[in-house]
Scaffold this motif. Structure first.
Motif, PDB file in Angstrom:
ATOM      1  N   MET A 493       0.818  -1.197   0.000  1.00 14.58           N
ATOM      2  CA  MET A 493       0.000   0.000   0.000  1.00 14.58           C
ATOM      3  C   MET A 493       0.863   1.263   0.000  1.00 14.58           C
ATOM      4  O   MET A 493       1.909   1.309   0.627  1.00 14.58           O
ATOM      5  CB  MET A 493      -0.915   0.014   1.224  1.00 14.58           C
ATOM      6  N   GLY A 494       0.415   2.294  -0.711  1.00 14.43           N
ATOM      7  CA  GLY A 494       1.121   3.571  -0.792  1.00 14.43           C
ATOM      8  C   GLY A 494       0.521   4.402  -1.905  1.00 14.43           C
ATOM      9  O   GLY A 494      -0.509   4.053  -2.494  1.00 14.43           O
ATOM     10  N   ALA A 495       1.151   5.526  -2.201  1.00 15.15           N
ATOM     11  CA  ALA A 495       0.615   6.413  -3.228  1.00 15.15           C
ATOM     12  C   ALA A 495       0.561   5.736  -4.582  1.00 15.15           C
ATOM     13  O   ALA A 495      -0.397   5.906  -5.342  1.00 15.15           O
ATOM     14  CB  ALA A 495       1.466   7.687  -3.298  1.00 15.15           C
ATOM     15  N   SER A 496       1.591   4.944  -4.920  1.00 16.19           N
ATOM     16  CA  SER A 496       1.581   4.238  -6.204  1.00 16.19           C
ATOM     17  C   SER A 496       0.454   3.223  -6.257  1.00 16.19           C
ATOM     18  O   SER A 496      -0.170   3.024  -7.302  1.00 16.19           O
ATOM     19  CB  SER A 496       2.925   3.540  -6.435  1.00 16.19           C
ATOM     20  N   PHE A 497       0.185   2.575  -5.139  1.00 14.67           N
ATOM     21  CA  PHE A 497      -0.868   1.557  -5.087  1.00 14.67           C
ATOM     22  C   PHE A 497      -2.226   2.163  -5.430  1.00 14.67           C
ATOM     23  O   PHE A 497      -3.018   1.572  -6.159  1.00 14.67           O
ATOM     24  CB  PHE A 497      -0.896   0.924  -3.697  1.00 14.67           C
ATOM     25  N   PHE A 498      -2.506   3.364  -4.914  1.00 16.55           N
ATOM     26  CA  PHE A 498      -3.800   3.995  -5.128  1.00 16.55           C
ATOM     27  C   PHE A 498      -3.812   4.955  -6.323  1.00 16.55           C
ATOM     28  O   PHE A 498      -4.758   5.711  -6.491  1.00 16.55           O
ATOM     29  CB  PHE A 498      -4.233   4.754  -3.869  1.00 16.55           C
ATOM     30  N   SER A 499      -2.774   4.938  -7.139  1.00 16.22           N
ATOM     31  CA  SER A 499      -2.700   5.851  -8.267  1.00 16.22           C
ATOM     32  C   SER A 499      -3.661   5.427  -9.370  1.00 16.22           C
ATOM     33  O   SER A 499      -4.051   4.257  -9.465  1.00 16.22           O
ATOM     34  CB  SER A 499      -1.270   5.890  -8.827  1.00 16.22           C
TER      35      SER A 499
END
Length: 544
Positions: A493-499
């Motif tokens: 999970m992280g910003a890339s995951f929710f991009s």
């Protein structure tokens, strides 16, 4: 920001999602949603405003979660699961899906990093039907300042949040440092290392790897009169007591850190590789005084004391091809000599013994609670198509064209009734650099075959986070069929995951694991502004 929705999504679905957002504390979804523009007709548009949260970007998170659940299929699932969202049924294929929390979910000061964003992310995963999440717990955070002084504050808070949302939790006990998340070994351990550098792995040039302890000191009283095994035991026991209210209910699994990046291996490469691919073979890590002492004793017992003076003299560490000359040479290399077999057997046995000590300790400590214990092995695919498999040899896996180096490793896991965590489920042969003669697909098949023979279950992981459909398709290929994988953890999970480049693909991947592919008329078309600049690249190697 506008999202085009095709299909008959109903307003009450949006209200349920809004409730999830407000419970998670991310944003007031209903204030940001212009219901006046909503209709059940095709191509109607939903206008979503922005929130002030910094990670992950709500400009990407809010509309993407809306997109995920704005279909007739989700409406039916929400109603049947009492607002649990597009619930994937584990009974469909026996596979459980987890998502890893950020490596720095708990900060060095024992607080939750990005607390509101993590809460919103957990709610999104719950709505999507994910079974649980994985939480790294760092030795350097929980026992940071002094031996025997534990602080679980941030981890307990996260466990409580996971429990309230009805998710399961897998905990990774990490006894290594992480450059990526700027987490060090405990301060008191690093201080010991300054005066006693031989507690760390050392290569032939004298370079120390200071991100984990050398396996050669497992049973030596180098930590203020205690052995690392004794310190790990006390850590396990304090963790077990502190998290007793979660054991077996919320916490269903624990993985034990076994070496660099938590994996059972030697740190043959001291620095991370670009795109996760090393061009060289790495270097044997056997030159600290304690490893040399073990090697000397082994050579004397073998009847050839001269073989115990050092590691192989012709195993060079280079970014050039390791199979052209010296120890790893394809034909006539030292690895095929009597000396080569002597050294490689000893080197691999030391690693297996280290894993046995830690896993047997963990298995006995947690034997009275209903959880699974696991350990992670690496996927060292570089040079797999050669005869000598040099990258695996330097990492401690005596796996060559003449020998199955994973049989003994997996037998050790079986003996301790532990599961194996295997990364690299997303890797394909055709996307590996040709010059390194890599084959992650063949290596995974070899490991899975051994696990099946010895009855060891596998928890799979990915290596890269990417929006590429091919990567998700490769993961699916490794999870379905007769493979021994019963749990898969997507990292992480992280910003890339929710991009916008990634989350829709992940959503489709989750759905496709348990239900037929949606007809094109049921899919959603999205018009999304360019996302804010994210702190991470869209493609990155994952570590635990």
């Amino acid at each position: 920001m506008e999202v085009s929705v095709i299909g008959s999504c109903q307003v009450n679905n949006l209200a349920r999602i809004d409730l999830g957002y407000r419970e998670a504390g991310l944003c007031n979804f209903s204030k940001n949603l212009n219901f006046a523009k909503f209709s059940s007709q095709k191509n109607s548009k939903l206008c979503i405003g922005q929130s002030s949260i910094s990670w992950p970007s709500s400009r990407s998170l809010c509309p993407l979660i809306l997109r995920t659940f704005a279909t007739d299929q989700t409406e039916a699932a929400v109603a049947s699961e009492k607002a649990s969202g597009c619930r994937r049924s584990e009974a469909d294929n026996g596979l459980r899906l987890y998502v890893g929390l950020p490596l720095d979910a708990v900060s060095g000061s024992n607080t939750i990093n990005h607390a509101r964003a993590i809460a919103a992310g957990l709610k999104a995963l719950k709505l999507l039907g994910i079974d649980g999440v994985e939480l790294p717990i760092w030795w350097g955070v929980a026992e940071k300042e002094a031996m025997g002084q534990y602080n679980w504050t941030g981890c307990l808070a996260l466990a409580e949040l996971v429990q309230k949302l009805g998710l399961k939790l897998h905990v990774s006990l990490c006894f290594h440092a992480s450059k990526e998340s700027r987490i060090q070994l405990p301060e008191w351990v690093s201080q010991i290392g300054e005066s006693q550098p031989d507690i760390f792995f050392t290569d032939r040039s004298g370079q120390c790897y200071k991100d984990c302890l050398s396996l050669s000191v497992d049973d030596l009283p180098v930590l203020h009169g205690k052995t690392p095994i004794q310190v790990y035991k006390e850590f396990f026991e304090n963790f077990k007591t502190s998290f007793s209210s979660f054991m077996g209910s919320t916490i269903t699994g624990i993985s034990i850190g076994l070496g660099p990046d938590g994996e059972l291996r030697y740190p043959s490469h001291h620095n991370p590789a670009k795109n996760g691919q090393h061009r060289g073979a790495g270097e044997f890590q056997c030159c600290d005084k304690n490893m040399l002492s073990h090697l000397k004793q082994h050579a004397e017992a073998f009847g050839n004391p001269l073989w115990g003076l050092s590691g192989p003299h012709d195993a060079f560490n280079s970014d050039e091809s390791p199979i052209s000359s010296g120890f790893f040479k394809e034909n006539g290399g030292s690895w095929e000599t009597q000396y080569g077999d002597f050294f490689l057997s000893w080197y691999a046995d030391q690693l297996i013994s280290h894993g046995d000590r830690l896993l047997s300790l963990a298995a006995s400590t947690f034997s009275d609670v209903p959880i699974t214990v696991s350990g992670k092995i690496p996927l060292i695919q570089s040079w797999y198509k050669t005869r000598s498999h040099p990258a695996e040899l330097t990492a401690g896996f005596y796996n060559t064209v003449n020998r199955d180096g994973y049989e003994g490793i997996i037998e050790m896991f079986s003996r301790n009734s532990c599961k194996i965590i295997l990364p690299g489920m997303d890797l394909e042969d055709e996307h590996q650099p040709k010059e390194t003669l890599s084959s992650p697909e063949l290596l995974i098949k070899q490991i899975i075959s051994n696990c099946r023979k010895q009855g060891v279950q596998i928890s799979g992981q990915n290596v890269m986070i990417s929006g590429s459909p091919r990567g998700f398709e490769q993961i699916k290929n490794n999870l379905v069929g007769e493979n021994a994988v019963d749990l898969f953890t997507y990292q992480r999970m992280g910003a890339s995951f929710f991009s916008p480049e990634h989350f829709p693909s992940f959503t489709e991947f989750v759905r496709n694991l348990s239900q037929p592919k949606l007809h094109s008329d049921d899919l959603l078309v999205e018009e999304v502004d360019s996302a804010e600049s994210l702190p991470e690249k869209n493609l990155q190697r994952q570590a635990a």
